[in-house]
Write a protein that holds these residues in place. Sequence first.
Motif, PDB file in Angstrom:
ATOM      1  N   SER A 142      12.374   3.178 -19.586  1.00  0.00           N
ATOM      2  CA  SER A 142      11.157   4.133 -19.366  1.00  0.00           C
ATOM      3  C   SER A 142      10.015   3.295 -18.757  1.00  0.00           C
ATOM      4  CB  SER A 142      10.625   4.930 -20.689  1.00  0.00           C
ATOM      5  OG  SER A 142      11.763   5.834 -20.942  1.00  0.00           O
ATOM      6  N   PHE A 143       9.063   3.747 -18.223  1.00  0.00           N
ATOM      7  CA  PHE A 143       7.969   3.133 -17.879  1.00  0.00           C
ATOM      8  C   PHE A 143       6.832   4.062 -17.800  1.00  0.00           C
ATOM      9  CE2 PHE A 143       9.734   4.428 -13.711  1.00  0.00           C
ATOM     10  CZ  PHE A 143       8.686   4.786 -13.012  1.00  0.00           C
ATOM     11  N   THR A 144       5.622   3.568 -17.997  1.00  0.00           N
ATOM     12  CA  THR A 144       4.311   4.583 -18.002  1.00  0.00           C
ATOM     13  C   THR A 144       3.788   4.291 -16.447  1.00  0.00           C
ATOM     14  OG1 THR A 144       4.208   4.509 -20.168  1.00  0.00           O
ATOM     15  CG2 THR A 144       2.311   5.196 -18.994  1.00  0.00           C
ATOM     16  N   TYR A 145       3.744   5.564 -15.895  1.00  0.00           N
ATOM     17  CA  TYR A 145       2.795   5.417 -14.551  1.00  0.00           C
ATOM     18  C   TYR A 145       1.537   6.024 -14.896  1.00  0.00           C
ATOM     19  CZ  TYR A 145       1.141   7.840 -10.353  1.00  0.00           C
ATOM     20  OH  TYR A 145       0.172   8.136  -9.279  1.00  0.00           O
ATOM     21  N   ASP A 146       0.460   5.004 -14.317  1.00  0.00           N
ATOM     22  CA  ASP A 146      -1.038   5.483 -14.586  1.00  0.00           C
ATOM     23  C   ASP A 146      -1.560   5.458 -13.096  1.00  0.00           C
ATOM     24  OD1 ASP A 146      -3.595   5.711 -15.103  1.00  0.00           O
ATOM     25  OD2 ASP A 146      -3.942   4.021 -16.215  1.00  0.00           O
ATOM     26  N   PRO A 147      -1.857   6.636 -12.654  1.00  0.00           N
ATOM     27  CA  PRO A 147      -2.563   6.813 -11.349  1.00  0.00           C
ATOM     28  C   PRO A 147      -3.763   6.059 -11.072  1.00  0.00           C
ATOM     29  CG  PRO A 147      -2.585   8.978 -12.463  1.00  0.00           C
ATOM     30  CD  PRO A 147      -1.705   8.140 -13.318  1.00  0.00           C
ATOM     31  N   GLU A 148      -4.538   5.913 -12.314  1.00  0.00           N
ATOM     32  CA  GLU A 148      -5.649   4.962 -12.071  1.00  0.00           C
ATOM     33  C   GLU A 148      -5.445   3.578 -11.778  1.00  0.00           C
ATOM     34  OE1 GLU A 148      -8.639   6.340 -11.963  1.00  0.00           O
ATOM     35  OE2 GLU A 148      -8.651   8.007 -13.192  1.00  0.00           O
ATOM     36  N   ASN A 149      -3.921   3.113 -12.013  1.00  0.00           N
ATOM     37  CA  ASN A 149      -3.711   1.688 -11.824  1.00  0.00           C
ATOM     38  C   ASN A 149      -2.506   1.850 -11.095  1.00  0.00           C
ATOM     39  OD1 ASN A 149      -3.476  -1.165 -11.737  1.00  0.00           O
ATOM     40  ND2 ASN A 149      -2.492  -1.101 -13.958  1.00  0.00           N
ATOM     41  N   PRO A 150      -2.444   2.072  -9.719  1.00  0.00           N
ATOM     42  CA  PRO A 150      -1.088   2.287  -9.226  1.00  0.00           C
ATOM     43  C   PRO A 150      -0.806   1.084  -8.636  1.00  0.00           C
ATOM     44  CG  PRO A 150      -3.036   2.856  -7.768  1.00  0.00           C
ATOM     45  CD  PRO A 150      -3.642   2.568  -8.979  1.00  0.00           C
ATOM     46  N   CYS A 151       0.686   1.015  -8.094  1.00  0.00           N
ATOM     47  CA  CYS A 151       1.122  -0.043  -7.563  1.00  0.00           C
ATOM     48  C   CYS A 151       0.752  -0.344  -6.111  1.00  0.00           C
ATOM     49  CB  CYS A 151       2.890  -0.111  -7.373  1.00  0.00           C
ATOM     50  SG  CYS A 151       3.587  -0.097  -8.997  1.00  0.00           S
ATOM     51  N   SER A 152       0.186  -1.574  -5.590  1.00  0.00           N
ATOM     52  CA  SER A 152      -0.324  -1.645  -4.397  1.00  0.00           C
ATOM     53  C   SER A 152       0.707  -1.853  -3.362  1.00  0.00           C
ATOM     54  CB  SER A 152      -1.229  -3.150  -4.295  1.00  0.00           C
ATOM     55  OG  SER A 152      -2.304  -2.732  -5.252  1.00  0.00           O
ATOM     56  N   THR A 153       0.672  -1.147  -2.216  1.00  0.00           N
ATOM     57  CA  THR A 153       1.592  -1.360  -0.945  1.00  0.00           C
ATOM     58  C   THR A 153       1.688  -2.889  -0.592  1.00  0.00           C
ATOM     59  OG1 THR A 153       0.937   1.152  -0.444  1.00  0.00           O
ATOM     60  CG2 THR A 153       2.371  -0.489   1.007  1.00  0.00           C
ATOM     61  N   GLU A 154       2.825  -3.173  -0.648  1.00  0.00           N
ATOM     62  CA  GLU A 154       3.170  -4.819  -0.117  1.00  0.00           C
ATOM     63  C   GLU A 154       3.703  -4.629   1.332  1.00  0.00           C
ATOM     64  OE1 GLU A 154       3.715  -6.954  -4.445  1.00  0.00           O
ATOM     65  OE2 GLU A 154       5.175  -5.985  -3.379  1.00  0.00           O
ATOM     66  N   GLY A 155       3.114  -4.376   2.286  1.00  0.00           N
ATOM     67  CA  GLY A 155       3.592  -4.715   3.805  1.00  0.00           C
ATOM     68  C   GLY A 155       4.628  -3.678   3.822  1.00  0.00           C
ATOM     69  N   GLY A 156       5.815  -3.802   4.658  1.00  0.00           N
ATOM     70  CA  GLY A 156       6.574  -2.897   5.067  1.00  0.00           C
ATOM     71  C   GLY A 156       6.448  -2.102   6.149  1.00  0.00           C
ATOM     72  N   ALA A 157       6.670  -0.673   6.189  1.00  0.00           N
ATOM     73  CA  ALA A 157       6.397   0.258   7.551  1.00  0.00           C
ATOM     74  C   ALA A 157       5.241   0.942   7.144  1.00  0.00           C
ATOM     75  CB  ALA A 157       7.535   1.169   7.572  1.00  0.00           C
ATOM     76  N   VAL A 158       3.872   0.303   7.744  1.00  0.00           N
ATOM     77  CA  VAL A 158       2.691   0.863   7.219  1.00  0.00           C
ATOM     78  C   VAL A 158       1.762   0.789   8.709  1.00  0.00           C
ATOM     79  CG1 VAL A 158       2.628   0.356   5.002  1.00  0.00           C
ATOM     80  CG2 VAL A 158       1.781  -1.416   6.421  1.00  0.00           C
ATOM     81  N   TRP A 159       0.805   1.432   8.603  1.00  0.00           N
ATOM     82  CA  TRP A 159      -0.175   1.508   9.887  1.00  0.00           C
ATOM     83  C   TRP A 159      -1.031   0.304   9.907  1.00  0.00           C
ATOM     84  CZ3 TRP A 159      -5.117   4.759  10.898  1.00  0.00           C
ATOM     85  CH2 TRP A 159      -5.312   4.847  12.086  1.00  0.00           C
ATOM     86  N   ALA A 160      -1.250  -0.476  10.729  1.00  0.00           N
ATOM     87  CA  ALA A 160      -1.962  -1.529  10.784  1.00  0.00           C
ATOM     88  C   ALA A 160      -3.224  -1.408  11.489  1.00  0.00           C
ATOM     89  CB  ALA A 160      -1.120  -2.681  11.580  1.00  0.00           C
ATOM     90  N   PHE A 161      -4.045  -0.286  11.691  1.00  0.00           N
ATOM     91  CA  PHE A 161      -5.158   0.006  12.307  1.00  0.00           C
ATOM     92  C   PHE A 161      -5.992  -0.843  11.745  1.00  0.00           C
ATOM     93  CE2 PHE A 161      -8.621   2.749  14.188  1.00  0.00           C
ATOM     94  CZ  PHE A 161      -8.026   2.969  15.449  1.00  0.00           C
ATOM     95  N   PRO A 162      -7.204  -1.312  12.706  1.00  0.00           N
ATOM     96  CA  PRO A 162      -8.232  -2.211  12.127  1.00  0.00           C
ATOM     97  C   PRO A 162      -8.958  -1.377  10.870  1.00  0.00           C
ATOM     98  CG  PRO A 162      -8.006  -2.447  14.523  1.00  0.00           C
ATOM     99  CD  PRO A 162      -7.162  -1.267  14.070  1.00  0.00           C
ATOM    100  N   LYS A 163      -9.146  -2.250   9.998  1.00  0.00           N
ATOM    101  CA  LYS A 163     -10.244  -1.813   8.797  1.00  0.00           C
ATOM    102  C   LYS A 163      -9.326  -0.744   8.024  1.00  0.00           C
ATOM    103  CE  LYS A 163     -14.856  -0.969   7.368  1.00  0.00           C
ATOM    104  NZ  LYS A 163     -16.154  -0.568   7.661  1.00  0.00           N
ATOM    105  N   ALA A 164      -8.871   0.388   8.566  1.00  0.00           N
ATOM    106  CA  ALA A 164      -8.347   1.241   7.723  1.00  0.00           C
ATOM    107  C   ALA A 164      -6.967   0.974   7.157  1.00  0.00           C
ATOM    108  CB  ALA A 164      -8.545   2.684   8.526  1.00  0.00           C
ATOM    109  N   GLY A 165      -6.301   0.115   7.976  1.00  0.00           N
ATOM    110  CA  GLY A 165      -4.890  -0.075   7.692  1.00  0.00           C
ATOM    111  C   GLY A 165      -4.278  -1.187   6.782  1.00  0.00           C
ATOM    112  N   LEU A 166      -3.037  -1.422   6.714  1.00  0.00           N
ATOM    113  CA  LEU A 166      -2.307  -2.415   6.004  1.00  0.00           C
ATOM    114  C   LEU A 166      -1.805  -3.247   6.644  1.00  0.00           C
ATOM    115  CD1 LEU A 166      -0.924  -0.034   3.361  1.00  0.00           C
ATOM    116  CD2 LEU A 166      -3.020  -1.170   2.933  1.00  0.00           C
ATOM    117  N   THR A 167      -1.029  -4.270   6.321  1.00  0.00           N
ATOM    118  CA  THR A 167      -0.401  -5.127   7.120  1.00  0.00           C
ATOM    119  C   THR A 167       1.107  -5.099   6.853  1.00  0.00           C
ATOM    120  OG1 THR A 167      -2.255  -6.898   6.365  1.00  0.00           O
ATOM    121  CG2 THR A 167      -0.235  -7.782   7.377  1.00  0.00           C
ATOM    122  N   PRO A 168       1.612  -4.426   8.083  1.00  0.00           N
ATOM    123  CA  PRO A 168       3.072  -4.247   8.148  1.00  0.00           C
ATOM    124  C   PRO A 168       3.905  -5.537   8.215  1.00  0.00           C
ATOM    125  CG  PRO A 168       2.017  -4.052  10.253  1.00  0.00           C
ATOM    126  CD  PRO A 168       0.745  -4.484   9.469  1.00  0.00           C
ATOM    127  N   GLY A 169       5.311  -5.146   7.958  1.00  0.00           N
ATOM    128  CA  GLY A 169       6.085  -6.385   8.061  1.00  0.00           C
ATOM    129  C   GLY A 169       6.808  -6.788   6.781  1.00  0.00           C
TER     130      GLY A 169
END
Length: 582
Positions: free
Chosen positions: A399-426
């Motif tokens: 088991s684990f506890t999921y707290d939406p106030e403290n979510p896991c941060s996205t770490e790269g991968g398949a994401v949008w890289a649009f300036p300022k609003a996006g993440l860093t893909p790869g």
Amino acid sequence: MSTLFALVIGRQSACRPRAYGDSRADPREGQTLETRTEFVPVSCGANLAALVALPGPGAYPVIIVRTVYGRRNLPGIAELFGGHGYATVIQDVRGSGDSSGEFRLLAQEPEDAVQTAQWILSQPWCDGRLAILGISYLSAASIAIAAEFPEQVKAAVWVTAPVRKELLCFQDGVLRLHHTLPWTYMRKAPLSGFDPEALYRKTPLVEAIPESRDSSWASMLEEGPRSRFWDGSDLWRYVERTRVPGLHFGGWFDFLLDATLVPYAEMLRSGAPQRLIIGPWTHNGTIGGPEKISGDVSYGYWDRQGEDDAREDSVDMSSPFMDECVEWLNYWVRGVGETPAAPSVRCFVTGHRPHWAQFEAWPHPSSRAVRMYLGAERSGNIEDFAAAGSAMPGCTRESFTYDPENPCSTEGGAVWAFPKAGLTPGPSVSSVHLRQDVLAYDSEALDSPMDICGTPEVELYASSDAPDTDFVAMLLDVDEHGVARYVSDGIVRARYRNSLDREDFLAPGEIYLFRIGMKGCAHTFGPGHWVRLIVTSSSFPKFDRNPNTGESVYRSREMRKALQTVYYGRAYPSAVVLPRLG
């Protein structure tokens, strides 16, 4: 813990690619284009602004480009194809650029596209042959032309075709927050005013864009994927009716990769020739722009080789977009050049010894599903690991506890890289396994390379004490030094686990089977590496946070913690299913 739609094609794209066949002798090469703006009358009194570019006097096959990003931003397209004997029409869709009318996402496009094609076919500079260049939303804006004019449309190029909500804004019922919010925001306001930290965390999320500025945000989130906003916005029927030769491009680090693979598979069923090219690219990088990915697609392979061995930069990872477009259109539209390359699929394999591979179909014809069971006795031999289900205990839980106030941060991968609003893909380095709200399952080190090519899936038996929640799965490649990098990921929203058309809430503590579809991939896990599966409940801000309340996700002002339990063993055989080659 367990052991855009954004489009960037400028004048730099007008560089001449290699020529094919007798296109090298095209007498129009180097001539000055004749360009002018025309206004195409369409329904409801709207007039759509279009750049018409002609190589000279006479009639030509016409390439149609319908864009939401402004026709003035795409001069390179007309310059490139004009030099190969094509007229080009680049049109601002309704409610964008200089076109009149109100913009209505997806729903407006079929009728406007058909009326635009009719207008083009009536012009003296059109010889009756059409082609479509579709890039992201531009594909959706023109898909109806391919379906309604099968005799006139000789070929098409599709760089993702996000023609319905689950190929555009939602993934298995979860909002692609990091793309949908900034993309909607910039429709009515400069993105310079976008505050990612504040707006991604806005509660309720429906208020991130005030209705006074743009009512479409609230409308599309009213009931999530079941909102009335999406009525009439499903253009999939046009994909099903498209029967023209199609060239499809996608990137492993494109968050809309499904919008390449799914339409490709459907159009292949039509019997018309289709070609698929997938590289180590992002959404914007697929068309050959300057955008780069983070991380190392060789997953450290070249760093371990001697000085005499080739380096990673000797593997050409650039996009052949312009070359392939010209070759494809020249052959199918103008009837010149050599037959397009066969086999029909070309993809870049990441990981150990990265390279380009070619095969006849997607997924790879020789791939087969191999299950790696959670909790099975670990083995360096993948076949032993897959067969270990019979040796597993009857039932184990974690088991684990999921707290939406403290979510896991996205770490790269398949994401949008649009300036300022996006993440860093790869394939950036992942450390998510160090969190307390994560379960990590590892194989032992592999004895030999393992190739996968297709779409992984996780079969997860789990329960929650919340009426609704999310489960996230991440597939990672871990090297001999313990460095983990992204291979694929997926998510499922519990209330939509059975269908996007209805909500099925959870009974507290009851065990359900969740099927988590992951992104397509072609990857080699090297010898000495091991496979890691991460199970958690968030990847933020790639996806929106589930408040766990069972209320409307986007109107809920409250968030609560959820106790998540994952089950595995003979009674509940949770597993990651890998499309293994060999």
